[in-house]
Enzyme design. Structure first.
Site, PDB file in Angstrom:
ATOM      1  N   GLY A   1      47.727  37.693  48.151  1.00  0.00           N
ATOM      2  CA  GLY A   1      47.810  38.284  46.815  1.00  0.00           C
ATOM      3  C   GLY A   1      48.099  39.773  46.898  1.00  0.00           C
TER       4      GLY A   1
ATOM      5  N   GLY B   1      49.743  41.626  43.856  1.00  0.00           N
ATOM      6  CA  GLY B   1      49.056  41.620  42.571  1.00  0.00           C
ATOM      7  C   GLY B   1      48.342  42.941  42.338  1.00  0.00           C
ATOM      8  N   ARG B   2      47.693  43.072  41.197  1.00  0.00           N
ATOM      9  CA  ARG B   2      47.010  44.326  40.851  1.00  0.00           C
ATOM     10  C   ARG B   2      45.951  44.693  41.875  1.00  0.00           C
ATOM     11  NH1 ARG B   2      45.909  43.881  34.296  1.00  0.00           N
ATOM     12  NH2 ARG B   2      48.095  43.936  33.651  1.00  0.00           N
TER      13      ARG B   2
ATOM     14  N   CYS C   1      37.740  36.530  47.304  1.00  0.00           N
ATOM     15  CA  CYS C   1      37.458  37.215  46.043  1.00  0.00           C
ATOM     16  C   CYS C   1      38.048  36.484  44.839  1.00  0.00           C
ATOM     17  CB  CYS C   1      38.025  38.628  46.082  1.00  0.00           C
ATOM     18  SG  CYS C   1      37.532  39.577  47.523  1.00  0.00           S
TER      19      CYS C   1
ATOM     20  N   ASN D   1      32.210  38.787  42.342  1.00  0.00           N
ATOM     21  CA  ASN D   1      32.427  40.203  42.037  1.00  0.00           C
ATOM     22  C   ASN D   1      32.043  41.023  43.257  1.00  0.00           C
ATOM     23  OD1 ASN D   1      31.909  42.990  40.995  1.00  0.00           O
ATOM     24  ND2 ASN D   1      32.426  42.032  39.051  1.00  0.00           N
TER      25      ASN D   1
ATOM     26  N   HIS E   1      37.129  41.253  29.335  1.00  0.00           N
ATOM     27  CA  HIS E   1      38.181  41.545  30.303  1.00  0.00           C
ATOM     28  C   HIS E   1      39.517  41.754  29.598  1.00  0.00           C
ATOM     29  CE1 HIS E   1      35.298  39.928  33.271  1.00  0.00           C
ATOM     30  NE2 HIS E   1      35.954  40.691  34.131  1.00  0.00           N
ATOM     31  N   HIS E   2      40.494  42.199  30.359  1.00  0.00           N
ATOM     32  CA  HIS E   2      41.838  42.466  29.840  1.00  0.00           C
ATOM     33  C   HIS E   2      42.512  41.176  29.369  1.00  0.00           C
ATOM     34  CE1 HIS E   2      43.378  40.837  33.666  1.00  0.00           C
ATOM     35  NE2 HIS E   2      42.357  41.484  34.211  1.00  0.00           N
TER      36      HIS E   2
ATOM     37  N   LYS F   1      43.789  38.179  31.888  1.00  0.00           N
ATOM     38  CA  LYS F   1      42.902  37.365  32.717  1.00  0.00           C
ATOM     39  C   LYS F   1      43.008  35.902  32.312  1.00  0.00           C
ATOM     40  CE  LYS F   1      38.147  37.121  34.485  1.00  0.00           C
ATOM     41  NZ  LYS F   1      38.616  37.084  35.892  1.00  0.00           N
TER      42      LYS F   1
END
Length: 251
Positions: free
Chosen positions: A8, A11-12, A85, A111, A143-144, A147
């Site tokens: 990943g 990704g962000r 994660c 988390n 959350h944003h 998600k």
């Protein structure tokens, strides 16, 4: 120096970890795996673990649950620990992770932040003391708007932490719109908010007779999760098979 394969990577969170590792003298990313390889990260990026040739001490996974079995198989064959994660795992995925942990070290955390894991300890203490005092428990997570999973893995981890210390298991209630009835005593309500660019906010409410206790954690940037993942990678790299938690890293 611990060598990392980052799943990943584009990704962000993968980009945050890439930036952080470049500043960390203990770690180095030797390869990335992602559904796209259009970003120049300074290390090779592959579309599949089948293409990875580099040797590594640990894998950090911050991707979607899709194709997670490929990573687990790579880890077992090459004896590489995993810092897992990714959230939103299915029951089959979780069983596969548990089987993998019998052969290599796996650190699984919903988390990675220090604050959230301290929060879980506080919640356990509060829940144990308040159980006999008829306090209702509600969790609100925000959350944003990008998600995909709801409720968040962190919200479920908070609820699971509370449930661990209660004398009787509480049920989780995700939606009250279909049931026109009073709240059950032995339940934990979990509500999800999605909007804007909210990084992550989790609030646990203990509501009693004429008093309320609120325990809350707010993430202002994704850097805190990246830091936790890198710390977890350094911790896990030399560990034997087993399923580890972020609390093991903290202690």
């Amino acid at each position: 120096m611990k060598k990392i394969i980052l799943r990943g990577c584009n990704g962000r969170m993968g980009q945050e970890i890439t930036k952080l590792v470049k500043l960390n003298e203990q770690t180095e990313i030797v390869a990335g795996v992602d559904v796209t390889n259009t970003i120049d990260n300074g290390y090779p990026v592959y579309l599949s673990f089948e293409e990875v040739k580099e040797k590594a001490d640990v894998i950090i996974d911050f991707a979607s649950p899709k194709n997670i079995s490929e990573m687990l198989e790579f880890a077992k064959v090459n004896k590489v620990p995993i810092v897992l994660c990714t959230t939103g795992l299915s029951e089959n995925d979780i069983r596969a992770v548990e089987e993998t942990a019998k052969e290599v070290a796996v650190l699984r955390s919903a988390n990675m932040s220090l604050g959230v894991n301290v929060m879980i300890k506080l919640l356990k203490a509060a829940a144990k003391m308040l159980e006999s005092a008829d306090f209702d428990i509600e969790i609100v997570e925000k959350h944003h708007n990008q998600k995909l999973d709801a409720p968040s893995g962190t919200a479920l981890a908070l609820a699971d932490g509370i449930n661990e210390v209660l004398s009787e298991k509480y049920d989780y209630k995700y939606d009250r719109s279909e049931d026109r009835k009073k709240r059950e005593k032995k339940e934990i309500g979990i509500s999800a908010v999605r909007g804007g660019t909210i990084v992550g906010e989790h609030e646990v409410i203990f509501a009693g007779l004429d008093e309320i206790i609120e325990i809350k954690h707010t993430a202002y940037s994704r850097v805190i999760f990246a830091k936790g993942a890198v710390h977890g990678a350094v911790f896990l790299a030399d560990k034997g098979p087993g399923l580890y938690q972020m609390s093991d890293v903290i202690s």
